[in-house]
Design an enzyme around this catalytic site. Sequence first.
Site, PDB file in Angstrom:
ATOM      1  CG  HIS A   1     -33.340 -15.572 -24.191  1.00 11.81           C
ATOM      2  ND1 HIS A   1     -34.561 -15.990 -24.679  1.00 11.81           N
ATOM      3  CD2 HIS A   1     -33.276 -16.072 -22.932  1.00 11.81           C
ATOM      4  CE1 HIS A   1     -35.195 -16.678 -23.744  1.00 11.81           C
ATOM      5  NE2 HIS A   1     -34.438 -16.747 -22.677  1.00 11.81           N
TER       6      HIS A   1
ATOM      7  CG  HIS B   1     -41.235 -13.192 -19.779  1.00  7.33           C
ATOM      8  ND1 HIS B   1     -41.218 -13.751 -21.035  1.00  7.33           N
ATOM      9  CD2 HIS B   1     -40.557 -14.072 -18.969  1.00  7.33           C
ATOM     10  CE1 HIS B   1     -40.586 -14.919 -20.971  1.00  7.33           C
ATOM     11  NE2 HIS B   1     -40.181 -15.143 -19.745  1.00  7.33           N
TER      12      HIS B   1
ATOM     13  CG  HIS C   1     -37.511 -13.738 -16.126  1.00  8.52           C
ATOM     14  ND1 HIS C   1     -36.386 -13.497 -16.884  1.00  8.52           N
ATOM     15  CD2 HIS C   1     -38.127 -14.804 -16.715  1.00  8.52           C
ATOM     16  CE1 HIS C   1     -36.333 -14.372 -17.882  1.00  8.52           C
ATOM     17  NE2 HIS C   1     -37.360 -15.171 -17.802  1.00  8.52           N
TER      18      HIS C   1
ATOM     19  CG  ASP D   1     -36.567 -14.506 -21.150  1.00 11.74           C
ATOM     20  OD1 ASP D   1     -35.434 -14.157 -21.526  1.00 11.74           O
ATOM     21  OD2 ASP D   1     -36.869 -15.685 -20.862  1.00 11.74           O
TER      22      ASP D   1
ATOM     23  CG  ASP E   1     -34.335 -19.831 -19.318  1.00  9.01           C
ATOM     24  OD1 ASP E   1     -35.217 -19.547 -18.479  1.00  9.01           O
ATOM     25  OD2 ASP E   1     -34.327 -19.348 -20.466  1.00  9.01           O
ATOM     26  CG  HIS E   2     -33.347 -16.072 -17.402  1.00  9.98           C
ATOM     27  ND1 HIS E   2     -32.911 -15.055 -18.229  1.00  9.98           N
ATOM     28  CD2 HIS E   2     -34.163 -16.846 -18.169  1.00  9.98           C
ATOM     29  CE1 HIS E   2     -33.447 -15.200 -19.430  1.00  9.98           C
ATOM     30  NE2 HIS E   2     -34.222 -16.279 -19.422  1.00  9.98           N
TER      31      HIS E   2
ATOM     32  CG  HIS F   1     -39.041 -18.275 -16.691  1.00  8.04           C
ATOM     33  ND1 HIS F   1     -39.517 -17.585 -17.776  1.00  8.04           N
ATOM     34  CD2 HIS F   1     -40.140 -18.806 -16.072  1.00  8.04           C
ATOM     35  CE1 HIS F   1     -40.841 -17.689 -17.813  1.00  8.04           C
ATOM     36  NE2 HIS F   1     -41.237 -18.418 -16.795  1.00  8.04           N
TER      37      HIS F   1
HETATM   38 ZN   LIG Z   1     -35.406 -17.345 -20.834  1.00 10.39          ZN
HETATM   39 ZN   LIG Z   2     -38.401 -16.463 -19.278  1.00  8.31          ZN
END
Ligand SMILES: [Zn+2]
Ligand SMILES: [Zn+2]
Lengths: 370, 370
Positions: free
Chosen positions: A316, A185, A62, A256, A66-67, A64
Amino acid sequence: MTMDLTFLGTGSAYPSPHRGASAVVLRTEGECWLFDCGEGTQTQLMKSQLRSSRITNVFISHLHGDHLFGLPGLLCTVSLNLNPSAVQPATCVNIYGPQGLRRFLRVALQLTSTQLLFPYAVHELEPTADQCPPEGFLSPEVTADNGSLHPQELPGRTIALDVSSDCYVLMEDKRFVVKAFRLFHRVPSFGFSVQEHDRPGRLKTELLKELGLTPGPLYGRLKAGESVTLETGKVLNPVEVLEKAIPGRKVCVLGDCSSLLGEGGIRACHRANVLVHEATLSDEHREKAVDHGHSTPGMAAAVALACSAQRLVLYHFSQRYKPTGQHKEGEEDDVLELRRQAEEALQGTGIEVSLAEDFLTIPIALVRPR
Amino acid sequence: MTMDLTFLGTGSAYPSPHRGASAVVLRTEGECWLFDCGEGTQTQLMKSQLRSSRITNVFISHLHGDHLFGLPGLLCTVSLNLNPSAVQPATCVNIYGPQGLRRFLRVALQLTSTQLLFPYAVHELEPTADQCPPEGFLSPEVTADNGSLHPQELPGRTIALDVSSDCYVLMEDKRFVVKAFRLFHRVPSFGFSVQEHDRPGRLKTELLKELGLTPGPLYGRLKAGESVTLETGKVLNPVEVLEKAIPGRKVCVLGDCSSLLGEGGIRACHRANVLVHEATLSDEHREKAVDHGHSTPGMAAAVALACSAQRLVLYHFSQRYKPTGQHKEGEEDDVLELRRQAEEALQGTGIEVSLAEDFLTIPIALVRPR
Ligand SMILES: [Zn+2]
Ligand SMILES: [Zn+2]
Ligand SMILES: [Zn+2]
Ligand SMILES: [Zn+2]
């Protein structure tokens, strides 16, 4: 064929000196398949035993940060470290992820004047309308890629949900079929299932010799599943001379989520050898976790149980959970508590629970049936 | 007022476990000003003594990934670690850099559904046509930001070269004037000069007492540079009762370059207390360095000499140069050789040479004139 899974980042929200941002590598036959690519993934890769030049497929769960934020830099560095005078042409890096990924990468590479020594393609997954709260969807103007490719970009596919199987078929070759499935999510998020094909069992060579057959092309045809007519007129069916098929391995990595959406995920993860599931917060913070679109160990355990996984690996983690060795006696937020919670939920089921840590490698062995 | 400079990343091209990608912090009065923000800068910040929440200004020298890819993640993490219920409103983070920076940040934040707890503004510098080879310029379609702001974005300025001074005036307040100037690199690249204003010298209180003046508002007016008429009718000129003014400090940080362009840089860096200049490769590789738009220690030394800097700090080393402690006896590519080359070039000039390393902090002291 060996197969293993290495965690390069196991922290949520952002990278820290204790835990990198999300990134997991599935290594098989010298190829590396990367699941998510948070900021700093390239540095984590350098610290690991893996070689970034072997990355052939990237799966982004996804959009975001942090990914995702490590992806443009990773591609740049892979390219910088390639030999520009290499004789063989570079293979295409296939990148799979939600709608908008193509534009993200294109803009990041264009604005930094990045030229790559290999081609890449971004294959986008179309989310469904129930995959996140309404405010989590990007507007079409934001995701539109306007069609003008980056110089090293090959046209990618846009992949819609296959409604009958409730999943997205990403690729299939001689060895694997890779599917994505829907998660719930804050923004559209996906899980990925890598299913190795079953392979035929070994030939019962003793039996074949008794039947008067010596090693040769016939053996190959039987092994490939063909029936063979002997000189005696007898038709030999491969099942008679083959040991049981060796079941292919299955590895599932989920992005997530606070839950799976539909039946697709349960089916795609059915009897997974390894199920990698997030556990951002502990069970006591379940309400907060769900509010933020995340899971707790108990929730991850329920998914593992629903799909009869053999092994559940949690990752995570909120950055408040320090890696085991760095946790001080008496401190709250012990990451081992997360494992205890999942284990308790899975007591008696035979499902093994592990905590991922940065640089943990999990071998995934072939299991020959008895 | 203390002032210091901390190097968070000193490597070129990409971050590695030995050297982070470019990032330097100038700290003054509790504020942190960040120069460049390569991937991993937020993690380097966490490892340092600095606090990311104190970042008020960001200066991006040029749009190469090793100077830029850490910026979206840094802003996300600063925001995540702010207290959402803080009483005082968050101050705007001002971000300065070349044309295209606004779109880069906007697309990265939009596509990752990032909401920030503080406003930000991107002020873009217009390059001139001679600032890099023709292929290094981005087309207007690539840099165009289309005007629709991110929800936390405030309109930024577009800053053109001030032709008479050959520099860009970025900001001026009670304490500092900050300018940018042009460099020559593969893409438009800039250097930055932070000039602290001179401050009045101390009052000669003994002399004032002899004149019959006791501490009070009069002292303040004299200190502020006002002439004062005494009861005796005598006009007291502040220069008579003030020690020499304390010269403001000047810190200059240059982005990637094979040379300065025009006279603006030399003027803006004149008598800098600290001049931070790249030295990607050693003098033996000068041709290759120039080909790639980079400098060697000898070239950096020539710039330091031309602007009569007090101290030259080298950074942005090729990743082949390991930090001093990690260099093995007999190995080639000793980073100390880079310092020796600059020192040799500056012999007899009194200009001090330092090698930056990740987490090195250089204090910049006020020097009171005698
Ligand atoms: Zn995340
Ligand atoms: Zn996320
Ligand atoms: Zn650079
Ligand atoms: Zn550069």
